[in-house]
Write a protein that holds these residues in place. Structure first.
Motif, short mmCIF file in Angstrom:
data_model
loop_
_atom_site.label_atom_id
_atom_site.label_comp_id
_atom_site.label_asym_id
_atom_site.label_seq_id
_atom_site.Cartn_x
_atom_site.Cartn_y
_atom_site.Cartn_z
N ALA A 57 0.94 -1.31 0.19
CA ALA A 57 0.08 -0.05 -0.14
C ALA A 57 0.91 1.20 0.01
CB ALA A 57 -1.01 0.04 1.14
N ARG A 58 2.00 1.13 0.89
CA ARG A 58 2.89 2.30 0.85
C ARG A 58 3.48 2.57 -0.46
NH1 ARG A 58 4.76 0.26 5.62
NH2 ARG A 58 6.65 -0.40 4.78
N ALA A 59 3.82 1.39 -1.29
CA ALA A 59 4.28 1.60 -2.56
C ALA A 59 3.40 2.18 -3.70
CB ALA A 59 4.66 0.13 -2.93
N LEU A 60 2.20 1.76 -3.37
CA LEU A 60 1.03 2.39 -4.46
C LEU A 60 1.10 4.07 -4.25
CD1 LEU A 60 -1.42 -0.26 -4.20
CD2 LEU A 60 -0.03 0.27 -6.10
N LYS A 61 1.24 4.32 -2.89
CA LYS A 61 1.14 5.98 -2.80
C LYS A 61 2.30 6.90 -3.02
CE LYS A 61 -2.28 5.13 1.43
NZ LYS A 61 -2.22 5.31 2.88
N ARG A 62 3.48 5.99 -2.52
CA ARG A 62 4.66 6.87 -2.85
C ARG A 62 5.16 6.67 -4.24
NH1 ARG A 62 8.17 5.27 2.20
NH2 ARG A 62 9.50 6.45 0.97
N GLY A 63 4.90 5.78 -5.16
CA GLY A 63 5.24 5.49 -6.48
C GLY A 63 6.42 4.65 -6.39
N SER A 64 7.17 4.26 -7.25
CA SER A 64 8.23 3.25 -7.38
C SER A 64 9.52 3.77 -6.57
CB SER A 64 8.85 3.29 -8.83
OG SER A 64 9.87 2.35 -9.02
N PHE A 65 9.79 2.52 -5.96
CA PHE A 65 11.11 2.54 -5.06
C PHE A 65 12.41 2.35 -5.92
CE2 PHE A 65 7.64 1.32 -2.26
CZ PHE A 65 7.48 2.24 -1.34
N ASN A 66 12.34 1.88 -7.05
CA ASN A 66 13.41 1.56 -7.96
C ASN A 66 14.31 0.53 -7.19
OD1 ASN A 66 12.45 3.88 -9.17
ND2 ASN A 66 14.48 3.74 -10.32
N THR A 67 13.63 -0.40 -6.64
CA THR A 67 14.24 -1.64 -5.66
C THR A 67 13.49 -2.87 -6.11
OG1 THR A 67 15.06 -0.08 -3.79
CG2 THR A 67 15.25 -2.35 -3.59
N ILE A 68 14.19 -3.92 -6.33
CA ILE A 68 13.72 -5.03 -6.64
C ILE A 68 14.24 -6.16 -5.43
CG2 ILE A 68 13.48 -7.41 -7.86
CD1 ILE A 68 11.79 -4.74 -8.91
N GLY A 69 13.35 -7.00 -4.63
CA GLY A 69 13.45 -7.96 -3.73
C GLY A 69 14.10 -9.25 -4.50
N VAL A 70 14.93 -10.10 -3.76
CA VAL A 70 15.21 -11.26 -4.51
C VAL A 70 15.41 -11.95 -3.20
CG1 VAL A 70 17.23 -12.61 -5.40
CG2 VAL A 70 16.73 -10.43 -6.37
N ILE A 71 14.72 -13.44 -3.40
CA ILE A 71 14.75 -14.27 -2.46
C ILE A 71 15.24 -15.78 -2.71
CG2 ILE A 71 13.16 -15.84 -0.67
CD1 ILE A 71 11.01 -13.59 -1.08
N THR A 72 16.18 -16.25 -2.05
CA THR A 72 16.84 -17.38 -2.54
C THR A 72 17.23 -18.44 -1.33
OG1 THR A 72 18.49 -18.47 -3.84
CG2 THR A 72 19.16 -16.46 -2.65
N PHE A 73 17.38 -19.75 -1.46
CA PHE A 73 17.73 -20.51 -0.41
C PHE A 73 19.22 -20.47 -0.04
CE2 PHE A 73 13.80 -22.65 -1.57
CZ PHE A 73 13.10 -21.85 -0.86
N THR A 74 19.90 -20.36 -0.97
CA THR A 74 21.62 -20.31 -0.96
C THR A 74 21.95 -19.58 -2.17
OG1 THR A 74 23.42 -21.92 -0.90
CG2 THR A 74 21.48 -22.65 -2.09
N LEU A 75 23.51 -19.29 -1.95
CA LEU A 75 24.30 -18.74 -3.01
C LEU A 75 25.50 -19.56 -3.45
CD1 LEU A 75 24.13 -14.95 -2.14
CD2 LEU A 75 23.03 -16.23 -3.91
N SER A 76 25.46 -20.62 -2.43
CA SER A 76 26.66 -21.50 -2.59
C SER A 76 26.62 -22.27 -4.00
CB SER A 76 26.73 -22.77 -1.46
OG SER A 76 25.75 -23.57 -1.54
N THR A 77 25.57 -22.42 -4.80
CA THR A 77 25.70 -23.30 -6.27
C THR A 77 26.15 -22.21 -7.02
OG1 THR A 77 23.28 -22.78 -6.60
CG2 THR A 77 23.84 -24.81 -5.08
N PHE A 78 26.65 -22.81 -7.96
CA PHE A 78 27.24 -21.99 -9.29
C PHE A 78 25.92 -21.30 -10.00
CE2 PHE A 78 27.90 -21.53 -13.78
CZ PHE A 78 28.92 -20.99 -13.88
N GLY A 79 24.88 -21.91 -10.20
CA GLY A 79 23.85 -21.59 -11.19
C GLY A 79 23.07 -20.37 -10.28
#
Length: 340
Positions: A57-79
């Motif tokens: 809701a805050r995003a809708l009121k204030r406009g774009s934050f120019n930020t994307i969230g990323v969720i992952t379980f691990t960064l240990s794999t090459f892929g």
């Protein structure tokens, strides 16, 4: 005088779902002490009444934050690490930064909780990078409010936007290459079976062998994407006479495999041919240089960024499912099957 529709609140969701407002709050906050069926009912009610968590809701009121969230379980794999690098680079070119959350537990509650933490940290959209097949079973449900794109899944019936490389094509190219060289005893060292990519690569290896009248039963060895698992498999296979070729689920496994085979006195590719998957930067500099399947991580980053940012711009999440091509890179770790 025009009428303005009142914004939906938690009480509206609770009424439609037939639960308490406290239960709605638990689902919105990603808490674990909610049954899967109840969680699903609450999320469906959120969509029905148009309820949006506070962060969205805050995003809708204030406009774009120019930020994307990323969720992952691990960064240990090459892929995962290279996909994250490609996504971050692509978003940066478009003026967006990235907020990363590592969701250590591979559970639907953990994923939902990570989603809601990002929603409260002012992001415009979310990219999921994951190894386990959690989302492929439709277990993780996200409250409405932010567009979500999943990298690594082709479960098109339950996810809005997905991007993945063509796992089946890559595994088919690798296995058919070995068949074309005259190999009849082709083994496979798999990745973790709770992941979509590993399952697809093994299933395709089995299918290609079956199509060519070759045996796959008893010829798959469990691995975990690491060189350690490939090394252990190499020690095992190097002591056998019923193997002339191996398709490794990724390059790290292939690297360990080649060392294990050598320690058992086997030559690559004279005695046993090896094919990997990923085309890691070092694969061309091994000895022998590794034949492998190349997947274009930069293209994954570009396509993912374009799809998600378009959804951010329009406010609509389309059913967009992009499957990107792979390519076989033939080097010196494969050769015609030895005569016996």
């Amino acid at each position: 005088m025009s009428a303005h529709r009142r914004a939906a609140v938690m009480a509206d969701v609770a009424r439609v779902a037939g639960v308490s407002a406290q239960t709605v709050s638990r689902v919105a906050n990603g808490e674990m002490n909610v049954r899967a069926a109840t969680r699903r009912r609450v999320v469906e009610a959120m969509r029905e009444v148009g309820y949006r968590p506070n962060g969205a809701a805050r995003a809708l009121k204030r406009g774009s934050f120019n930020t994307i969230g990323v969720i992952t379980f691990t960064l240990s794999t090459f892929g995962n690490s290279h996909t994250l690098d490609a996504v971050t680079t692509s978003l940066a070119k478009r003026g967006y930064s990235v907020k990363l959350i590592l969701s250590g537990e591979q559970t639907s509650s953990s994923v939902s909780g990570a989603y809601n933490r990002l929603a409260d940290e002012a992001v415009d959209g979310i990219i999921m990078l994951y190894e386990a097949g959690l989302l492929d079973h439709g277990e993780a449900l996200f409250p409405p409010g932010l567009p979500v794109l999943v990298i690594g899944s082709t479960r098109v019936d339950s996810l809005g936007m997905t991007v993945d490389v063509n796992q089946e094509q890559g595994a088919r190219l690798a296995t058919q290459h070995l068949v074309g060289l005259g190999h009849r005893d082709i083994w496979h060292i798999a990745g973790p079976m709770n992941g979509f990519a590993a399952r697809k690569r093994e299933d395709t290896w089995r299918a290609v062998l079956s199509d060519n009248g070759l045996q796959s039963e008893g010829r798959s060895i469990p691995g975990d994407w690491t060189a350690d698992s490939g090394y252990a498999a190499g020690l095992f296979l190097g002591d056998r006479d019923d193997v002339t070729a191996v398709f490794a689920a990724n390059d790290s496994i292939a690297i360990g495999l080649i060392r294990g085979l050598r320690e058992q006195g086997k030559r690559v590719p004279d005695d046993i041919s090896v094919v990997g998957f990923d085309d890691a930067p070092d694969s061309a500099f091994l000895w022998p240089p590794l034949t492998t399947v190349s997947q274009d991580f930069s293209m994954v980053g570009e396509v993912s960024s374009q799809l998600l940012l378009e959804a951010v711009r329009t406010g609509e999440t389309p059913a967009a499912h992009s499957v990107l091509p792979t390519q076989l890179v033939v080097r010196q770790s494969t050769a015609p099957a030895p005569r016996r």
